[in-house]
Design an enzyme around this catalytic site. Structure first.
Site, mmCIF file in Angstrom:
data_model
loop_
_atom_site.group_PDB
_atom_site.id
_atom_site.type_symbol
_atom_site.label_atom_id
_atom_site.label_comp_id
_atom_site.label_asym_id
_atom_site.label_seq_id
_atom_site.Cartn_x
_atom_site.Cartn_y
_atom_site.Cartn_z
ATOM 1 N N GLU A 1 -1.208 -8.421 4.364
ATOM 2 C CA GLU A 1 -1.019 -8.797 5.780
ATOM 3 C C GLU A 1 -2.326 -9.082 6.501
ATOM 4 O OE1 GLU A 1 -1.116 -5.715 4.721
ATOM 5 O OE2 GLU A 1 -2.366 -4.685 6.219
ATOM 6 N N HIS B 1 -3.502 -4.948 0.787
ATOM 7 C CA HIS B 1 -3.021 -5.289 2.127
ATOM 8 C C HIS B 1 -2.918 -6.803 2.275
ATOM 9 C CE1 HIS B 1 -2.786 -1.369 4.049
ATOM 10 N NE2 HIS B 1 -3.638 -1.046 3.100
ATOM 11 N N CYS C 1 0.804 -1.218 0.000
ATOM 12 C CA CYS C 1 0.000 0.000 0.000
ATOM 13 C C CYS C 1 0.843 1.276 0.000
ATOM 14 C CB CYS C 1 -1.016 -0.049 1.135
ATOM 15 S SG CYS C 1 -2.482 0.907 0.723
HETATM 16 N N1 LIG Z 1 -2.309 6.677 2.539
HETATM 17 C C1 LIG Z 1 -2.176 5.977 1.291
HETATM 18 C C2 LIG Z 1 -1.947 4.482 1.549
HETATM 19 C C3 LIG Z 1 -3.186 3.826 2.105
HETATM 20 C C4 LIG Z 1 -2.942 2.804 3.198
HETATM 21 O O1 LIG Z 1 -1.855 2.307 3.408
HETATM 22 N N2 LIG Z 1 -4.046 2.520 3.909
HETATM 23 C C5 LIG Z 1 -4.080 1.605 5.015
HETATM 24 C C6 LIG Z 1 -3.738 2.333 6.306
HETATM 25 C C7 LIG Z 1 -3.974 1.509 7.540
HETATM 26 C C8 LIG Z 1 -3.191 0.186 7.518
HETATM 27 O O2 LIG Z 1 -1.962 0.218 7.745
HETATM 28 O O3 LIG Z 1 -3.800 -0.875 7.207
HETATM 29 C C9 LIG Z 1 -3.397 6.177 0.406
HETATM 30 O O4 LIG Z 1 -4.481 6.467 0.981
HETATM 31 O O5 LIG Z 1 -3.273 6.042 -0.813
#
Ligand SMILES: N[C@@H](CCC(=O)NCCCC(=O)O)C(=O)O
Length: 246
Positions: A224, A222, A115
């Protein structure tokens, strides 16, 4: 667990967030557990202190690097734009990740990114991001609905098609994959030396391989999330762990 940990040690970048009244360097529990349980590595948090010392020194003692997701946005100035909105930023995290990406490339250190981490690698290699995908004509919705439960937010949201002959297709032995989607930003132009590995139905790049690395994989979703319940995502962490053990 034996006292002498023979497992690879993998650096995990920290976000810097306020827990009033103080700033903290932190990383998400779900990433750390996925690395320990699915990749079989020992995660090590890397504080974002690039103002004090060269973060590359971390990598001299590590076997791999993992770049997590994060709610903050990669600052647009890093791809020569000015912010169009007023989201949360984390310049310390930006500086840490970009320095570590460069240092990992120099060392051919195994790298896995999710991400925000996927977006950081793209920017580090000269690519640009859409700051707000929902305002780009022709793209589908890629944000999560924050009013829903976490299980619903991280549930599969769309398919991605895997590139013919790519690393993901080889690892997963399939041509498409159902993934979650929780992002505002996304790839506008792909950085140098990145090979597309997956695309969303609207054409948005959702994964790439870092060609200069023996193992360099970055995904917009994601992997994970509840990794033990998702064998295909588990396979990605296993492959990363194997690369760190090589
Ligand atoms: N901020 C960026 C990446 C989005 C992101 O990583 N969201 C998940 C955040 C919470 C987690 O760690 O699961 C975007 O919005 O493009």
């Amino acid at each position: 667990m034996s006292a002498t940990d023979a497992r690879p040690w993998v650096g995990v970048v920290c976000d810097v967030q306020q827990v009033p009244p103080h700033a903290f360097h932190m990383a998400g529990d779900k990433y750390l557990r996925a690395l320990a349980e699915a990749a079989g590595v020992t995660p090590v948090l890397l504080p974002a202190l690039t103002d004090l010392f060269d973060a590359a020194v971390y990598l001299d003692r590590l076997d791999g690097l993992f770049l997590t997701g994060g709610y903050s946005m990669v600052h647009p100035s890093l791809y020569n734009e000015t912010p169009v909105d007023d989201p949360s930023f984390d310049r310390a995290r930006d500086a840490l990740s970009l320095r570590l990406i460069d240092a990992a490339l120099t060392r051919d250190l195994p790298l896995f990114a999710a991400c925000r981490g996927f977006q950081e690698v793209n920017v580090a290699l000269g690519g640009r991001l859409h700051q707000a995908l929902h305002r780009v004509d022709g793209l589908q919705e890629h944000r999560e609905d924050k009013s829903l439960s976490l299980d619903q937010q991280y549930a599969p949201a769309h398919e991605v098609s895997l590139e013919e002959g790519g690393l993901l297709q080889r690892l997963l032995k399939r041509s498409s994959l159902s993934v979650n989607s929780l992002h505002v930003q996304g790839i506008q132009t792909l950085g140098e030396g990145l090979a597309v590995e997956a695309r969303a139905p609207d054409g948005l790049i959702e994964a790439f391989r870092i060609e200069a690395l023996t193992f360099g994989l970055a995904v917009q979703w994601h992997p994970e999330w509840q990794v033990s319940n998702h064998p295909h995502q588990h396979t990605l962490f296993e492959a990363f762990g194997d690369a760190c053990r090589a």
